[in-house]
Design an enzyme around this catalytic site. Structure first.
Site, mmCIF file in Angstrom:
data_model
loop_
_atom_site.group_PDB
_atom_site.id
_atom_site.type_symbol
_atom_site.label_atom_id
_atom_site.label_comp_id
_atom_site.label_asym_id
_atom_site.label_seq_id
_atom_site.Cartn_x
_atom_site.Cartn_y
_atom_site.Cartn_z
ATOM 1 N N ARG A 137 -6.467 -3.436 -1.669
ATOM 2 C CA ARG A 137 -5.373 -2.470 -1.186
ATOM 3 C C ARG A 137 -4.660 -2.719 0.088
ATOM 4 O O ARG A 137 -5.402 -3.247 0.931
ATOM 5 C CB ARG A 137 -5.793 -0.970 -0.774
ATOM 6 C CG ARG A 137 -6.143 0.100 -2.069
ATOM 7 C CD ARG A 137 -4.919 0.414 -2.731
ATOM 8 N NE ARG A 137 -5.146 1.278 -3.816
ATOM 9 C CZ ARG A 137 -5.014 0.762 -5.067
ATOM 10 N NH1 ARG A 137 -4.522 -0.441 -5.462
ATOM 11 N NH2 ARG A 137 -5.111 1.925 -5.977
ATOM 12 N N HIS B 226 2.315 -5.456 -6.252
ATOM 13 C CA HIS B 226 1.520 -4.506 -6.629
ATOM 14 C C HIS B 226 1.325 -4.668 -8.372
ATOM 15 O O HIS B 226 1.603 -3.609 -8.759
ATOM 16 C CB HIS B 226 1.548 -3.140 -5.948
ATOM 17 C CG HIS B 226 0.475 -2.365 -6.227
ATOM 18 N ND1 HIS B 226 0.043 -1.477 -5.145
ATOM 19 C CD2 HIS B 226 -0.598 -2.384 -7.055
ATOM 20 C CE1 HIS B 226 -1.129 -0.781 -5.331
ATOM 21 N NE2 HIS B 226 -1.462 -1.270 -6.737
#
Ligand code: NDP
Ligand code: OXD
Length: 319
Positions: free
Chosen positions: A234, A282
């Site tokens: 993350r 991502h």
């Protein structure tokens, strides 16, 4: 429930992802109300929310809510919500997602190991020149996070001959992998890591962990001549200013980043134009609704048949 509803209803709140492919398998269940946020026509009918980065209000006013299903492996996008009801939160654990992540991790490890960025620069300059590279067994890969995704990547990296270690919160045993855990295990783990692969969840304990102090603990004298950072966990784990600084000072010699403090990565970020950084938006392990939605439906059917839910997260732990 609405007049013709005979099954518990589903609400899809999928943020910027198209809700329809997630709703599709449920629409085939006769008598199951299926709603897509923000059109919640009958809140009392909703027993399950399928969520990706939902607005906090998506969980409000659902008196019969039984469970929340994350549309990804991570749950920080749900746990951060102020109005989170006290119901089980289930995350995705699926071979499709795991294999996608393994591919991305192995791709990035090999890219740095085989000096692909330097060869691309040489190609742009029409230069034919061999760059020395170590054998895989001399390159120490360290995985931060030895869960579903970390262990799967570790197995494949082992099979390619890399010297693989891992770090987790609690002690783990993974065949062929040197395992470290907890605060005490972090320093010795970093001290033997040339390529740091991060597959941690974002929790109160892990936020900002990829910072200047951590990079300083990575060796500079390994087989690659310095340390590489690969993060698909993350963005909240990393301090981007410290990554840039580490690349400038030689604490890092390269990085591959799939996740960012702010997504999309702002166009003014210095990371974009660095020749030693690989950026992907991502997508390391995108959730493919065509594969995963049916798995969520099966989990719900099992739950409705009285079986316990699997892949539950612990809200206190944060993952
Ligand atoms: P798991 O829950 O299976 O594994 C998490 C691992 O992190 C475990 O080994 C856990 O330790 C470890 N961990 C958690 N907190 C700490 C801590 N404080 N200190 C040390 N280790 C810690 O998760 P997954 O492997 O399935 O997924 C990991 C993350 O990958 C997700 O949470 C998500 O953020 C990210 N992800 C990113 C994607 C992308 O496309 N970029 C796609 C999918 C996931 P322990 O083993 O002791 O529990
Ligand atoms: C996930 C992600 O958590 O795609 O699955 O980030």
């Amino acid at each position: 429930m609405t007049a013709d509803a005979t099954l518990p209803g589903v609400l899809v709140a999928s943020g910027h992802w198209d809700p329809e492919p997630w709703a599709l398998p449920f629409r085939a269940d006769p008598g199951r109300p299926v709603m897509v946020w923000p059109k919640v026509t009958d809140p009392a009918a909703i027993h399950y929310v399928l969520a990706w980065a939902p607005p906090p209000e998506a969980f409000l006013g659902l008196p019969n809510l039984k469970a929340i299903f994350s549309l990804g492996a991570g749950v920080d996008h749900i746990l951060g919500k102020a109005a989170l009801p006290n119901v089980p939160v289930v995350r995705i654990v699926d071979p499709d997602l795991t294999m996608r992540m393994t591919e991305w991790v192995v791709l990035q490890v090999l890219l740095h190991h085989r000096r692909q960025l330097a060869y691309l620069r040489q190609q742009a300059a029409h230069r034919w020149e061999e760059i020395g590279q170590p054998v895989a067994r001399d390159v120490r890969v360290g995985l931060m996070g030895l869960g579903e995704l970390g262990q799967a990547s570790a197995r494949v990296l082992r099979s390619l001959g890399f010297d693989v270690a891992g770090w987790s919160r609690t002690p783990r045993t993974v065949p062929g992998v040197t395992c470290f855990s907890g605060t005490d295990g972090l320093e010795p783990f970093l001290a033997r890591t040339d390529i740091l692969v991060v597959l941690l969840p974002a929790t109160p304990e892990t936020r900002g962990i990829l910072n200047r102090a951590l990079f300083a603990k990575l060796p500079r004298d390994g087989a690659l001549g310095g340390a590489v950072l690969i993060n698909a966990g993350r963005g909240a784990l990393q301090v981007e200013a410290d990554i840039v600084e580490a690349l400038e000072t030689g604490a890092l010699i390269g990085a591959s980043l799939d996740v960012f403090e702010k997504e999309p990565l702002p166009s003014e970020s210095p990371l974009w134009s660095r020749p030693d950084v690989v950026i992907t938006p991502h997508v390391a392990a995108t959730s493919d609704a065509a594969v995963l939605a049916d798995g969520i439906r099966r989990a719900i059917l099992d739950f409705e048949a009285g079986k316990p839910l699997s892949n539950l997260i612990d809200p206190k732990r944060g993952y």
